[in-house]
Design a protein around this motif. Structure first.
Motif, PDB file in Angstrom:
ATOM      1  N   PHE A 233       0.832  -1.207   0.000  1.00  0.00           N
ATOM      2  CA  PHE A 233       0.000   0.000   0.000  1.00  0.00           C
ATOM      3  C   PHE A 233       0.868   1.259   0.000  1.00  0.00           C
ATOM      4  CE2 PHE A 233      -3.491  -2.503   2.430  1.00  0.00           C
ATOM      5  CZ  PHE A 233      -3.840  -3.143   1.254  1.00  0.00           C
ATOM      6  N   ALA A 234       1.942   1.222   0.780  1.00  0.00           N
ATOM      7  CA  ALA A 234       2.837   2.384   0.828  1.00  0.00           C
ATOM      8  C   ALA A 234       3.444   2.657  -0.547  1.00  0.00           C
ATOM      9  CB  ALA A 234       3.931   2.156   1.867  1.00  0.00           C
ATOM     10  N   ALA A 235       3.732   1.585  -1.306  1.00  0.00           N
ATOM     11  CA  ALA A 235       4.302   1.761  -2.643  1.00  0.00           C
ATOM     12  C   ALA A 235       3.335   2.456  -3.586  1.00  0.00           C
ATOM     13  CB  ALA A 235       4.710   0.404  -3.214  1.00  0.00           C
ATOM     14  N   LEU A 236       2.038   2.366  -3.294  1.00  0.00           N
ATOM     15  CA  LEU A 236       1.030   3.064  -4.096  1.00  0.00           C
ATOM     16  C   LEU A 236       0.864   4.517  -3.664  1.00  0.00           C
ATOM     17  CD1 LEU A 236      -1.779   0.323  -4.263  1.00  0.00           C
ATOM     18  CD2 LEU A 236      -0.107   0.916  -6.031  1.00  0.00           C
ATOM     19  N   GLY A 237       1.585   4.908  -2.628  1.00  0.00           N
ATOM     20  CA  GLY A 237       1.478   6.272  -2.129  1.00  0.00           C
ATOM     21  C   GLY A 237       0.362   6.466  -1.134  1.00  0.00           C
ATOM     22  N   ALA A 238      -0.224   5.354  -0.656  1.00  0.00           N
ATOM     23  CA  ALA A 238      -1.344   5.451   0.280  1.00  0.00           C
ATOM     24  C   ALA A 238      -0.846   5.607   1.711  1.00  0.00           C
ATOM     25  CB  ALA A 238      -2.231   4.215   0.177  1.00  0.00           C
ATOM     26  N   ARG A 239      -1.682   6.187   2.539  1.00  0.00           N
ATOM     27  CA  ARG A 239      -1.393   6.325   3.963  1.00  0.00           C
ATOM     28  C   ARG A 239      -2.046   5.149   4.685  1.00  0.00           C
ATOM     29  NH1 ARG A 239      -3.445  11.201   7.947  1.00  0.00           N
ATOM     30  NH2 ARG A 239      -2.089  10.728   9.712  1.00  0.00           N
ATOM     31  N   VAL A 240      -1.250   4.355   5.383  1.00  0.00           N
ATOM     32  CA  VAL A 240      -1.732   3.136   6.036  1.00  0.00           C
ATOM     33  C   VAL A 240      -1.951   3.419   7.526  1.00  0.00           C
ATOM     34  CG1 VAL A 240      -1.296   0.684   6.461  1.00  0.00           C
ATOM     35  CG2 VAL A 240      -0.386   1.779   4.393  1.00  0.00           C
ATOM     36  N   ILE A 241      -3.174   3.219   7.989  1.00  0.00           N
ATOM     37  CA  ILE A 241      -3.516   3.472   9.391  1.00  0.00           C
ATOM     38  C   ILE A 241      -4.103   2.203   9.998  1.00  0.00           C
ATOM     39  CG2 ILE A 241      -5.049   4.753  10.948  1.00  0.00           C
ATOM     40  CD1 ILE A 241      -4.767   7.148   9.142  1.00  0.00           C
TER      41      ILE A 241
END
Length: 487
Positions: A233-241
């Motif tokens: 998910f981080a590789a997609l630029g998303a913020r993971v919470i």
């Protein structure tokens, strides 16, 4: 007369180990076995930089191979950057570039080695299953190779030209029809057109994430949760919470609070036999999660990879959110890597008709199709009716292993979260930093899974995931007792 001291050569490093470097039964050549074994030890820093390797003659005598075999293996390790040859002196472990962990840039040298990729990479090492209590698979001898082999042989007897072409982008139709029946047993009503096959649940989750997430978007995950998706998910630029996970599902009050604050696009949840705690979602929590998703307009990806390791709701409560929602807002993910064969890489997505078609199109762009040979094998296994009994046998083995493991954990003074009644994992509280415990274990040939890797924050944690199917070796219990006593 002045005495000139002659520099002494360092003693060669010892390669003694419980596991031999080579096996005469392996399908790999002796050279390849030596190269892989030594490269893995160097990569894991079990052989320190600058250490002198045994001479070619010493290595050949110790391991019963020819000198030509050792020469070729050493030459390959030099070419691969693992060893260096010093003329007249021998072979030495080359100085390796330091590994940098983006997840913990301020961590010390010990903790920087223990990131998500570290655990994933080491799960593919050639360690025997009983040496990997931190792995996520059942041992091969627990599975039914003959069941899979019969499926492969049956597929090989079919029209061979069918195996030489692309399969359907949406997946092998008879398998999707069989999956429709399987989902109906879980009270999830669907059609074959709403099912898309994938190369395992990993690809299924990647397709869903790429559909819903753009750079800067927020995605919710359980905390703790399956670690590989954090990096994806981080590789997609998303913020993971992370949403804190309790015994019967996520903390719904925290979920509502964070949903109002961050407006997520997606919530990925392990509803049944959650990894790593083996807890399952209660019906009350499932209903509340769905209401919050509707209120704040986000989708739910329900990962049910451990579905067939659960004994069923008639014996233990287990609710799928997809059964409440009927695939309007929920995307259901499943697969067979945990129960049949990880190497077949057959998973699937069930979603609304429009979304299923969109995901099938996205699959075309990323991989054209999935491998229909594996899908035909899975169809054969499911349709002939043997799979149900196989899953029952697995659950019985897990029940017996769980009982033994819980007794042993209690004996050495470790606390288990929730004392799960099903599944393959226990989530243990060691009372100490499990990153350091994991590093020590790796030095002694054991693969553990520290709790830090199961949280999006990847901070040091006293928790640790243990695979109860890999806890039969008395050596792991001796290691844990000694390590915990010395901490």
């Amino acid at each position: 007369m002045t005495n000139t001291a002659i520099p002494r050569q360092p003693h060669p490093v010892s390669l003694a180990t419980d596991q031999p470097l080579i096996s005469r039964d392996s399908s790999l050549s002796l050279v390849e076995q030596i190269v892989r074994a030594l490269a893995a030890r160097i990569d894991d820093r079990l052989l320190r930089s600058g250490a002198r390797m045994p001479s070619i003659r010493q290595f050949a005598d110790q391991h019963g191979v020819s000198r030509f075999t050792v020469i070729e293996a050493y030459d390959r390790l030099v070419a691969g950057g693992h060893l260096e040859s010093r003329r007249g002196s021998g072979f030495y472990v080359r100085e390796r570039a330091p590994h940098l962990s983006a997840a913990a840039p301020d961590a010390d040298a010990v903790n920087s080695q223990l990131d998500v990729v570290w655990l994933a990479r080491n799960m593919f090492r050639q360690l025997p299953p009983q040496k990997m209590p931190g792995s996520g698979l059942l041992p091969a001898d627990w599975l039914d190779a003959e069941l899979v082999g019969n499926g492969l042989r049956a597929v090989s007897r079919q029209n061979p030209t069918l195996l030489l072409q692309y399969g359907s982008p949406q997946g092998f139709l008879p398998l999707r029809q069989q999956l429709q029946l399987k989902l109906a047993e879980l009270e999830i009503q669907t059609t074959p057109e709403q099912i898309v096959t994938t190369s395992g649940v990993t690809q299924a989750l990647d397709l869903v994430a790429r559909q819903f997430l753009r750079p800067g978007d927020t995605v919710f995950v359980d905390d703790p949760a399956w670690f590989l998706m954090f990096g994806s998910f981080a590789a997609l630029g998303a913020r993971v919470i992370g949403i804190p996970r309790t015994a019967d599902g996520p903390d719904v009050a925290k979920l509502a609070e964070l949903a109002a604050l961050h407006r997520p696009k997606l919530f990925v949840i392990n509803s049944v036999l959650h990894n790593p705690t083996s807890g399952s979602l209660s019906s009350a929590k499932a209903f509340q999660i769905l209401k919050i998703a509707e209120q704040y307009d986000f989708h739910i990806a329900e990962d049910d990879i451990y579905c067939d390791l659960h004994p069923g709701s008639a014996i233990q409560p287990a609710t799928r959110i997809a059964a409440l929602d009927q695939l309007h807002r929920v995307i259901y993910l499943g697969g067979f890597s945990k129960t049949l064969a990880a190497n077949l890489r057959v998973g699937f997505i069930a979603a609304s008709p429009a979304l299923a078609q969109t995901l099938a199109d996205r699959k075309i762009l990323s991989s054209l199709t999935s491998t229909e040979i594996g899908e035909r094998v899975i169809y054969k296994v499911l349709s002939e009716g043997h799979y149900r009994k196989h899953a029952e046998r697995l659950r019985g083995k897990l029940d017996r292993a769980r009982e033994r493991t819980l007794r042993q954990l209690e004996r050495i003074g470790l606390d288990v979260a929730g004392s799960p009644a099903a599944g393959m994992f226990v989530w243990v509280d060691t009372g100490r930093d499990t990153n350091r415990l994991t590093e020590r274990a790796m030095a002694e040939g054991w693969l553990l899974a520290p709790g830090s890797l199961f949280s999006p924050h990847q901070l040091a944690s006293p928790r640790m995931r243990l695979n109860i199917a890999a806890m039969a070796d008395p050596g792991i219990w001796r290691f844990l007792e000694e390590a915990l006593a010395q901490s």
